[in-house]
Write a protein that holds these residues in place. Structure first.
Motif, PDB file in Angstrom:
ATOM      1  N   VAL A 179      16.316  59.357  22.303  1.00 34.39           N
ATOM      2  CA  VAL A 179      16.986  60.396  21.436  1.00 34.39           C
ATOM      3  C   VAL A 179      16.798  61.351  23.134  1.00 34.39           C
ATOM      4  O   VAL A 179      15.654  61.759  23.060  1.00 34.39           O
ATOM      5  CB  VAL A 179      15.562  61.489  20.372  1.00 34.39           C
ATOM      6  CG1 VAL A 179      15.000  62.190  20.203  1.00 34.39           C
ATOM      7  CG2 VAL A 179      14.847  60.101  18.966  1.00 34.39           C
ATOM      8  N   GLY A 180      17.842  62.914  22.167  1.00 36.89           N
ATOM      9  CA  GLY A 180      17.979  63.061  23.022  1.00 36.89           C
ATOM     10  C   GLY A 180      19.070  63.460  24.377  1.00 36.89           C
ATOM     11  O   GLY A 180      20.221  63.674  24.849  1.00 36.89           O
ATOM     12  N   GLU A 181      19.578  61.751  24.437  1.00 35.60           N
ATOM     13  CA  GLU A 181      20.483  61.362  25.238  1.00 35.60           C
ATOM     14  C   GLU A 181      22.110  62.128  25.102  1.00 35.60           C
ATOM     15  O   GLU A 181      22.105  61.385  23.772  1.00 35.60           O
ATOM     16  CB  GLU A 181      20.295  59.272  25.711  1.00 35.60           C
ATOM     17  CG  GLU A 181      19.723  59.034  26.282  1.00 35.60           C
ATOM     18  CD  GLU A 181      19.563  57.887  26.848  1.00 35.60           C
ATOM     19  OE1 GLU A 181      19.871  57.364  28.512  1.00 35.60           O
ATOM     20  OE2 GLU A 181      19.042  56.848  26.202  1.00 35.60           O
ATOM     21  N   GLU A 182      22.800  62.182  25.672  1.00 33.04           N
ATOM     22  CA  GLU A 182      24.500  62.012  25.885  1.00 33.04           C
ATOM     23  C   GLU A 182      24.986  60.566  25.843  1.00 33.04           C
ATOM     24  O   GLU A 182      24.658  60.116  26.696  1.00 33.04           O
ATOM     25  CB  GLU A 182      24.688  63.239  26.568  1.00 33.04           C
ATOM     26  CG  GLU A 182      24.051  64.575  26.537  1.00 33.04           C
ATOM     27  CD  GLU A 182      25.425  65.503  27.015  1.00 33.04           C
ATOM     28  OE1 GLU A 182      25.612  65.811  26.874  1.00 33.04           O
ATOM     29  OE2 GLU A 182      23.980  66.945  27.119  1.00 33.04           O
ATOM     30  N   ALA A 183      25.236  60.106  24.819  1.00 36.35           N
ATOM     31  CA  ALA A 183      26.364  58.940  24.946  1.00 36.35           C
ATOM     32  C   ALA A 183      28.301  59.650  25.711  1.00 36.35           C
ATOM     33  O   ALA A 183      28.387  60.580  25.336  1.00 36.35           O
ATOM     34  CB  ALA A 183      27.177  58.658  23.000  1.00 36.35           C
ATOM     35  N   GLU A 184      28.208  58.945  26.070  1.00 38.21           N
ATOM     36  CA  GLU A 184      29.972  59.143  27.038  1.00 38.21           C
ATOM     37  C   GLU A 184      30.826  58.350  26.215  1.00 38.21           C
ATOM     38  O   GLU A 184      30.353  56.865  26.377  1.00 38.21           O
ATOM     39  CB  GLU A 184      30.171  58.179  28.566  1.00 38.21           C
ATOM     40  CG  GLU A 184      31.073  58.667  29.118  1.00 38.21           C
ATOM     41  CD  GLU A 184      30.660  58.208  30.590  1.00 38.21           C
ATOM     42  OE1 GLU A 184      31.206  58.119  30.998  1.00 38.21           O
ATOM     43  OE2 GLU A 184      29.119  59.060  31.293  1.00 38.21           O
ATOM     44  N   LEU A 185      31.405  59.168  25.550  1.00 37.28           N
ATOM     45  CA  LEU A 185      32.578  57.797  25.027  1.00 37.28           C
ATOM     46  C   LEU A 185      33.632  58.086  26.321  1.00 37.28           C
ATOM     47  O   LEU A 185      34.570  59.313  26.886  1.00 37.28           O
ATOM     48  CB  LEU A 185      32.702  58.175  23.641  1.00 37.28           C
ATOM     49  CG  LEU A 185      34.152  57.791  23.254  1.00 37.28           C
ATOM     50  CD1 LEU A 185      34.004  56.371  22.237  1.00 37.28           C
ATOM     51  CD2 LEU A 185      34.575  59.110  21.860  1.00 37.28           C
ATOM     52  N   THR A 186      34.204  56.834  26.443  1.00 40.59           N
ATOM     53  CA  THR A 186      35.422  56.497  26.663  1.00 40.59           C
ATOM     54  C   THR A 186      36.626  56.095  25.596  1.00 40.59           C
ATOM     55  O   THR A 186      36.524  55.168  25.498  1.00 40.59           O
ATOM     56  CB  THR A 186      35.363  55.475  27.697  1.00 40.59           C
ATOM     57  OG1 THR A 186      34.178  55.847  28.471  1.00 40.59           O
ATOM     58  CG2 THR A 186      36.116  55.343  28.837  1.00 40.59           C
ATOM     59  N   ILE A 187      37.848  56.222  26.079  1.00 41.31           N
ATOM     60  CA  ILE A 187      38.794  55.620  25.876  1.00 41.31           C
ATOM     61  C   ILE A 187      39.941  55.673  26.158  1.00 41.31           C
ATOM     62  O   ILE A 187      40.332  56.690  26.848  1.00 41.31           O
ATOM     63  CB  ILE A 187      40.165  57.323  24.758  1.00 41.31           C
ATOM     64  CG1 ILE A 187      38.529  57.558  23.500  1.00 41.31           C
ATOM     65  CG2 ILE A 187      41.462  56.924  23.894  1.00 41.31           C
ATOM     66  CD1 ILE A 187      38.889  59.016  23.350  1.00 41.31           C
ATOM     67  N   ARG A 188      40.550  53.986  26.393  1.00 43.18           N
ATOM     68  CA  ARG A 188      41.613  53.527  27.579  1.00 43.18           C
ATOM     69  C   ARG A 188      42.635  53.162  27.159  1.00 43.18           C
ATOM     70  O   ARG A 188      42.698  52.275  26.072  1.00 43.18           O
ATOM     71  CB  ARG A 188      40.697  53.258  28.577  1.00 43.18           C
ATOM     72  CG  ARG A 188      41.539  51.893  29.357  1.00 43.18           C
ATOM     73  CD  ARG A 188      40.499  50.680  29.991  1.00 43.18           C
ATOM     74  NE  ARG A 188      39.356  51.227  30.466  1.00 43.18           N
ATOM     75  CZ  ARG A 188      38.279  50.869  30.491  1.00 43.18           C
ATOM     76  NH1 ARG A 188      38.674  49.125  29.963  1.00 43.18           N
ATOM     77  NH2 ARG A 188      37.332  51.000  30.847  1.00 43.18           N
ATOM     78  N   ASN A 189      43.555  53.926  27.818  1.00 43.30           N
ATOM     79  CA  ASN A 189      44.757  53.615  27.036  1.00 43.30           C
ATOM     80  C   ASN A 189      45.418  52.001  27.805  1.00 43.30           C
ATOM     81  O   ASN A 189      45.943  51.929  29.682  1.00 43.30           O
ATOM     82  CB  ASN A 189      45.680  53.770  27.587  1.00 43.30           C
ATOM     83  CG  ASN A 189      47.428  53.859  26.601  1.00 43.30           C
ATOM     84  OD1 ASN A 189      47.732  53.413  25.991  1.00 43.30           O
ATOM     85  ND2 ASN A 189      48.299  54.919  27.337  1.00 43.30           N
ATOM     86  N   VAL A 190      46.142  51.154  26.572  1.00 46.76           N
ATOM     87  CA  VAL A 190      45.824  49.986  27.786  1.00 46.76           C
ATOM     88  C   VAL A 190      47.288  49.317  27.143  1.00 46.76           C
ATOM     89  O   VAL A 190      47.264  47.939  27.755  1.00 46.76           O
ATOM     90  CB  VAL A 190      44.950  48.257  27.369  1.00 46.76           C
ATOM     91  CG1 VAL A 190      43.832  48.640  27.823  1.00 46.76           C
ATOM     92  CG2 VAL A 190      44.437  47.943  25.677  1.00 46.76           C
ATOM     93  N   GLY A 191      47.986  50.550  26.675  1.00 51.62           N
ATOM     94  CA  GLY A 191      49.420  49.730  26.255  1.00 51.62           C
ATOM     95  C   GLY A 191      50.725  50.874  27.050  1.00 51.62           C
ATOM     96  O   GLY A 191      50.257  51.660  28.006  1.00 51.62           O
ATOM     97  N   LEU A 192      51.572  50.801  26.316  1.00 47.43           N
ATOM     98  CA  LEU A 192      53.047  51.182  27.781  1.00 47.43           C
ATOM     99  C   LEU A 192      53.285  52.350  26.866  1.00 47.43           C
ATOM    100  O   LEU A 192      54.300  53.114  27.356  1.00 47.43           O
ATOM    101  CB  LEU A 192      53.484  50.302  26.887  1.00 47.43           C
ATOM    102  CG  LEU A 192      53.859  48.180  27.876  1.00 47.43           C
ATOM    103  CD1 LEU A 192      55.145  48.131  27.432  1.00 47.43           C
ATOM    104  CD2 LEU A 192      53.346  48.875  29.976  1.00 47.43           C
ATOM    105  N   THR A 193      52.639  53.038  26.391  1.00 48.50           N
ATOM    106  CA  THR A 193      53.119  53.808  24.907  1.00 48.50           C
ATOM    107  C   THR A 193      51.777  55.486  25.359  1.00 48.50           C
ATOM    108  O   THR A 193      50.173  54.910  25.309  1.00 48.50           O
ATOM    109  CB  THR A 193      53.856  54.447  23.665  1.00 48.50           C
ATOM    110  OG1 THR A 193      52.463  53.359  22.832  1.00 48.50           O
ATOM    111  CG2 THR A 193      54.707  53.293  23.300  1.00 48.50           C
ATOM    112  N   PRO A 194      52.644  56.805  25.462  1.00 50.14           N
ATOM    113  CA  PRO A 194      50.473  57.430  25.523  1.00 50.14           C
ATOM    114  C   PRO A 194      50.115  57.415  24.747  1.00 50.14           C
ATOM    115  O   PRO A 194      50.623  56.953  23.321  1.00 50.14           O
ATOM    116  CB  PRO A 194      51.689  59.330  25.669  1.00 50.14           C
ATOM    117  CG  PRO A 194      53.345  57.985  26.194  1.00 50.14           C
ATOM    118  CD  PRO A 194      53.546  56.845  25.802  1.00 50.14           C
ATOM    119  N   ILE A 195      48.762  57.699  24.456  1.00 55.41           N
ATOM    120  CA  ILE A 195      47.910  57.694  24.055  1.00 55.41           C
ATOM    121  C   ILE A 195      48.007  59.592  23.143  1.00 55.41           C
ATOM    122  O   ILE A 195      47.459  59.858  24.302  1.00 55.41           O
ATOM    123  CB  ILE A 195      47.132  57.058  23.263  1.00 55.41           C
ATOM    124  CG1 ILE A 195      45.991  57.338  24.506  1.00 55.41           C
ATOM    125  CG2 ILE A 195      47.176  55.293  23.564  1.00 55.41           C
ATOM    126  CD1 ILE A 195      44.889  56.599  24.034  1.00 55.41           C
TER     127      ILE A 195
END
Length: 54
Positions: A35-51
């Motif tokens: 409780v009270g901790e902040e989650a760190e969300l990571t989005i990683r592009n592993v493709g050839l097209t931009p996201i």
């Protein structure tokens, strides 16, 4: 000659995989949080097209 066919197959798979849309991975830095901790969300592009996200 066999390596030419294998190389052609690899190139074809990479092209098809890259042209089928964006490929990305979403992950958190930990499995559980206290409780009270902040989650760190990571989005990683592993493709050839931009996201894009927002």
């Amino acid at each position: 000659m066999k390596w030419k066919r294998s190389a052609g197959i690899v190139v074809l798979v990479i092209l098809i995989w890259g042209l089928t849309g964006p490929h990305f991975m979403i992950s958190l830095d930990k499995r559980t949080y206290s409780v009270g901790e902040e989650a760190e969300l990571t989005i990683r592009n592993v493709g050839l097209t931009p996201i894009y996200f927002g």
